[in-house]
Design an enzyme around this catalytic site. Sequence first.
Site, mmCIF file in Angstrom:
data_model
loop_
_atom_site.group_PDB
_atom_site.id
_atom_site.type_symbol
_atom_site.label_atom_id
_atom_site.label_comp_id
_atom_site.label_asym_id
_atom_site.label_seq_id
_atom_site.Cartn_x
_atom_site.Cartn_y
_atom_site.Cartn_z
ATOM 1 N N ASP A 95 -0.153 2.313 8.586
ATOM 2 C CA ASP A 95 -0.782 1.533 9.927
ATOM 3 C C ASP A 95 0.130 1.565 10.917
ATOM 4 O O ASP A 95 -0.487 1.249 12.012
ATOM 5 C CB ASP A 95 -0.778 -0.200 9.182
ATOM 6 C CG ASP A 95 -1.672 -0.270 8.165
ATOM 7 O OD1 ASP A 95 -2.413 0.605 7.703
ATOM 8 O OD2 ASP A 95 -1.668 -1.238 7.552
ATOM 9 N N THR A 118 4.381 2.640 5.706
ATOM 10 C CA THR A 118 2.960 2.052 5.836
ATOM 11 C C THR A 118 2.128 3.129 6.607
ATOM 12 O O THR A 118 2.688 3.501 7.923
ATOM 13 C CB THR A 118 2.658 0.695 6.368
ATOM 14 O OG1 THR A 118 1.403 0.477 6.701
ATOM 15 C CG2 THR A 118 3.652 0.474 7.525
ATOM 16 N N ASP A 178 2.479 -0.596 11.950
ATOM 17 C CA ASP A 178 2.287 -1.725 12.909
ATOM 18 C C ASP A 178 3.576 -2.493 12.495
ATOM 19 O O ASP A 178 3.720 -3.735 12.922
ATOM 20 C CB ASP A 178 1.373 -2.516 12.335
ATOM 21 C CG ASP A 178 1.374 -2.868 10.711
ATOM 22 O OD1 ASP A 178 2.080 -2.162 9.784
ATOM 23 O OD2 ASP A 178 0.574 -3.704 10.120
ATOM 24 N N ARG A 224 1.191 -5.170 -5.109
ATOM 25 C CA ARG A 224 1.187 -6.320 -4.238
ATOM 26 C C ARG A 224 1.308 -7.247 -5.011
ATOM 27 O O ARG A 224 0.421 -7.732 -5.959
ATOM 28 C CB ARG A 224 -0.380 -6.272 -3.455
ATOM 29 C CG ARG A 224 -0.418 -5.096 -2.456
ATOM 30 C CD ARG A 224 -1.763 -5.544 -1.576
ATOM 31 N NE ARG A 224 -2.290 -4.527 -1.273
ATOM 32 C CZ ARG A 224 -1.935 -3.608 0.030
ATOM 33 N NH1 ARG A 224 -0.605 -4.046 0.575
ATOM 34 N NH2 ARG A 224 -2.359 -2.864 0.597
ATOM 35 N N GLY A 226 0.693 -1.353 -0.031
ATOM 36 C CA GLY A 226 -0.030 -0.125 -0.178
ATOM 37 C C GLY A 226 1.090 1.311 0.020
ATOM 38 O O GLY A 226 1.859 1.255 0.676
ATOM 39 N N ARG A 249 -5.177 -2.481 8.871
ATOM 40 C CA ARG A 249 -5.160 -3.744 8.663
ATOM 41 C C ARG A 249 -4.962 -4.714 10.080
ATOM 42 O O ARG A 249 -3.583 -5.000 10.547
ATOM 43 C CB ARG A 249 -3.779 -3.988 7.937
ATOM 44 C CG ARG A 249 -3.860 -5.610 7.155
ATOM 45 C CD ARG A 249 -2.479 -5.790 6.403
ATOM 46 N NE ARG A 249 -2.236 -4.884 5.513
ATOM 47 C CZ ARG A 249 -2.883 -5.401 4.062
ATOM 48 N NH1 ARG A 249 -3.614 -6.291 4.162
ATOM 49 N NH2 ARG A 249 -2.593 -4.524 3.003
ATOM 50 N N ASP A 271 4.448 -4.407 6.194
ATOM 51 C CA ASP A 271 4.932 -6.005 6.816
ATOM 52 C C ASP A 271 5.167 -6.927 5.640
ATOM 53 O O ASP A 271 6.066 -7.619 5.455
ATOM 54 C CB ASP A 271 3.510 -6.252 7.559
ATOM 55 C CG ASP A 271 3.765 -7.400 8.430
ATOM 56 O OD1 ASP A 271 4.949 -7.431 9.116
ATOM 57 O OD2 ASP A 271 2.776 -8.075 8.582
HETATM 58 O O1 F6P Z 1 -1.486 -1.502 4.699
HETATM 59 C C1 F6P Z 1 -2.059 -0.476 4.551
HETATM 60 C C2 F6P Z 1 -3.521 -0.451 4.035
HETATM 61 O O2 F6P Z 1 -3.979 0.761 3.820
HETATM 62 C C3 F6P Z 1 -4.316 -1.069 5.124
HETATM 63 O O3 F6P Z 1 -4.512 0.019 6.143
HETATM 64 C C4 F6P Z 1 -5.503 -1.462 4.674
HETATM 65 O O4 F6P Z 1 -5.892 -2.632 5.190
HETATM 66 C C5 F6P Z 1 -4.828 -1.955 3.242
HETATM 67 O O5 F6P Z 1 -3.938 -1.427 3.008
HETATM 68 C C6 F6P Z 1 -5.756 -1.727 2.035
HETATM 69 O O6 F6P Z 1 -5.059 -2.288 0.790
HETATM 70 P P1 F6P Z 1 -5.621 -2.201 -0.547
HETATM 71 O O7 F6P Z 1 -5.367 -0.682 -0.817
HETATM 72 O O8 F6P Z 1 -4.738 -2.998 -1.243
HETATM 73 O O9 F6P Z 1 -7.078 -2.210 -0.664
#
Ligand code: F6P
Length: 326
Positions: A131, A129, A133, A75, A14, A175, A106
Amino acid sequence: MATIKCIGILTSGGDAPGMNAAIRAVTRSAIYNGIEVKGIYHGYRGLISGEIKSFKTENVSNIIQQGGTILKTARCKEFETPEGRAGAYETLKREGIDALVVIGGDGSLTGARVFAQEFDYPIIGLPGTIDNDLYGTDLTIGYDTALNTIMEAVDKIRDTASSHERLFFIEVMGRDAGFLALNGAIATGCEAAIIPEIYTEIDQLKELVENGFRKSKNSSIVLVAESPTTGGAMHLAERVKNEYPQYDVRVTILGHIQRGGSPSAQDRILASRLGAAAIDALLDGQRNVMVGVRNDEVVYVPFSKAIKYDKPINRELLNTLRKLSI
Ligand code: F6P
């Protein structure tokens, strides 16, 4: 240990505000130290397929203030396979790239760790990130900006919540981590934050309602961390509608707005420091570490730790929120 003459840089997973500031810092610090830089587009996917361009200092001009990532991101499932990683290694050899700097969360650093071990290849990770985390760093690049975006959005929702005397459940990203929800709740004077880290200890919703969270107030806002553990804001709102029909309930899911926007001063500074430190680490012979910050000092955390351990929630923050929401 072989001298590093050329590095590759990529962003993965992300996107997060401040990634561009990190790309700029890594590129300029490398060039400052006489190291050549190659930008790898679309994360590990572009590493496998060879989407690579040589970077000079001007390639990273005027990007410190931009959200997103100029290198694009993805991803990449293919990088999770041995064949995908072998393809990535081929690209690195072909391009003469001696080390990689990976900016991501992560999943991206997990990929980096596996690759580094498999091919005995030097990689430095930067925590990118929203998050927050990753274990071993107080902050991740993008978290502060996302928190400020949440704060602005919740402040606006507060106006309508209080005009209509409603109970709002606002879902924020993370997440399965509650940092955005908990600190967002403190910053906006919310009544509660429902977070996965303590979800199994108590029924947070029950506790909230039974403590009479509307006793002295005519509206309430609860921040909910997105997570299969909490079930999310929709699920909690449905529960309240069924179990406590006296409340006028609404739900807002903030979604990807939290990932966008110009990075805050704190994220720009963090990204700049960590980017420069990534090059220092490579020059010092460090390998397979994530560069982080603890108590305002740059630290180097082995990938194994940054990924393996869950970053703990600060209980003092939980207590503060409880005390201040009476
Ligand atoms: O890891 C960053 C994040 O924004 C999380 O908070 C969220 O769960 C996820 O990515 C969403 O991913 P995507 O943009 O692939 O839907």
